[in-house]
Scaffold this motif. Structure first.
Motif: not given
Lengths: 181, 238
Positions: B190-202
């Motif tokens: 996991a990297a902080v630049t992953d798009t997953a890091m911006d996907a969390c609604p909460v």
């Protein structure tokens, strides 16, 4: 005509909601024209002197004394309001709800890294109110008529809600006045 | 083939293209359908049920249901609003949501939906579940107390980042988001630049050291309800 009476209290809270109430600034002069304060830390009246129109309760129930005070408020107030996140959902004190009570007491009085307690006893004087198994929001203990979330609810939220109730208007708070932080 | 499909949402004529979902067509028409697990271009999940609409009288999730000619969609009715409020309130009592100190507060979609629906307090009893926190990664924090199991991080990591770092494990009340490693998040790529890091609604998946950057009053949902960006695109009037 006698003025309606308002009572306030802080249970398992930090008095931040009361500070927010004082934050209505000069509107407090208008509030004093509208109401008299009964039991409240604002005037330091310790026991109810009669029936109150509105009761504002800050904080949830963490110990048996909180429960007694809350029931006393329910018995004396026509309208009871949960003021702030601790009253509506338990708030910061409720963070202990996922940890067994004995474990909380052990860390607080015995094993915590900053604890100095040579006798190694947990305070157990009969005068100290017993802790509840967990922290309860007010509406899980007595019937609550209105909820004003926020940490604290803004002065505008408290002012608008109080004025609506005291002038027999519906409590319709705009979007900006219902916040959870 | 470019035909236009015409259907109605709350009695308003809406045009869409074949293959669009109800939510996509509604968004284009400036009609907001509340949602949590649907996110931008991620494949629809259909799990949160916040976007439930009545299609010809039957409940369907707007993020998964394709549009068809002449269908009648009910979105903003008292009945559906009550269902949506119940779902949001259940999400609040099923986790441990301490908005007062959460980094996501003001930018949180769950909180914003509660604001939009005017929820002062959930009507259900709080469950206070025991959930764990994974702070092992140097740049990323997982706080499962706040996780609502929308699966947005799961889909973003799998479909966009191509890493499949997150996946659901367990069932029912024991369901949680796990990471693709023997132990903790630090053992994944996991990297902080992953798009997953911006996907969390909460505030369940957070970047470290960037919290509270936006002052109160300037956050995303401080003044404008969630969905008002979509509604501002609306041209037809009801």
């Amino acid at each position: 005509m006698t003025k309606p009476k308002v009572a306030t209290t802080s249970l398992a809270g930090c008095f931040g909601c009361h500070m927010s109430l004082l934050d209505i600034d000069d509107r407090i002069l208008k509030l004093v024209e509208l109401v008299d304060f009964d039991k409240s830390p604002v005037d330091d009246i310790k026991t109810f002197t009669g029936r109150c129109a509105v009761g504002l309760v800050e904080g949830g129930c963490a110990n048996e004394e909180n429960v007694h005070v809350l029931q006393d408020f329910r018995n004396h107030c026509d309208i009871l309001i949960s003021m702030g996140d601790c009253a509506t959902m338990g708030g910061i004190p409720a963070m202990r709800n996922t940890i067994p009570l004995q474990e909380c007491l052990d860390v607080a009085y015995k094993t915590g890294v900053t604890v100095y307690n040579p006798d190694n006893v947990v305070p157990n004087d009969p005068d100290i109110p017993l802790l509840l198994d967990r922290v309860y929001p007010c509406h899980e203990v007595v019937k609550i008529d209105y909820h004003l979330p926020g940490c604290p609810p803004s002065a505008d939220t408290l002012w608008e809600a109080l004025v609506a109730l005291l002038t027999d208007k519906p409590m319709e708070l705009p979007y900006e006045l219902i916040k959870y932080d | 083939m470019s035909t236009t499909i015409t259907f109605t949402i709350d009695g308003v004529d809406v045009q869409g293209e074949p293959g669009q979902t109800i939510m996509q067509a509604a968004d284009a028409a400036g009609i907001y359908i509340p949602r949590l697990c649907a996110f931008e271009d991620l494949s629809p999940h259909g799990s949160c049920r916040v976007c439930t609409v009545m299609v010809n009288g039957r409940p369907q999730s707007a993020c998964t249901q394709p549009i068809s000619e002449g269908m009648t969609v009910e979105n903003n009715t008292d009945e559906i609003t009550e269902i949506r409020k119940d779902i949001i309130e259940m999400l609040f009592v099923e986790g441990n949501h301490y908005c007062m100190f959460c980094e996501k507060s003001g930018n949180c979609e769950l909180q914003a939906l509660a604001y939009r629906f005017g929820i002062a307090v959930p009507k259900f009893p709080y469950l206070w579940p025991e959930r764990d926190v994974d702070a092992s990664h140097p740049d990323i924090l997982i706080d499962r107390n706040r996780c609502i199991l929308c699966g947005r991080c799961v889909r973003a990591s799998r479909d966009v980042d191509g890493k499949t770092i997150f996946e659901f494990v367990g069932r029912g009340p024991n369901k949680r988001v796990a990471v693709n490693a023997e132990a903790n998040l630090k053992d994944t790529d996991a990297a902080v630049t992953d798009t997953a890091m911006d996907a969390c609604p909460v505030g369940a998946l957070l970047k470290k050291r960037v919290g509270y950057a936006t002052p109160v009053g300037e956050r995303r949902y401080d003044h404008n309800p969630i969905g008002s960006d979509i509604e501002s695109k609306r041209t037809t009037t009801a």
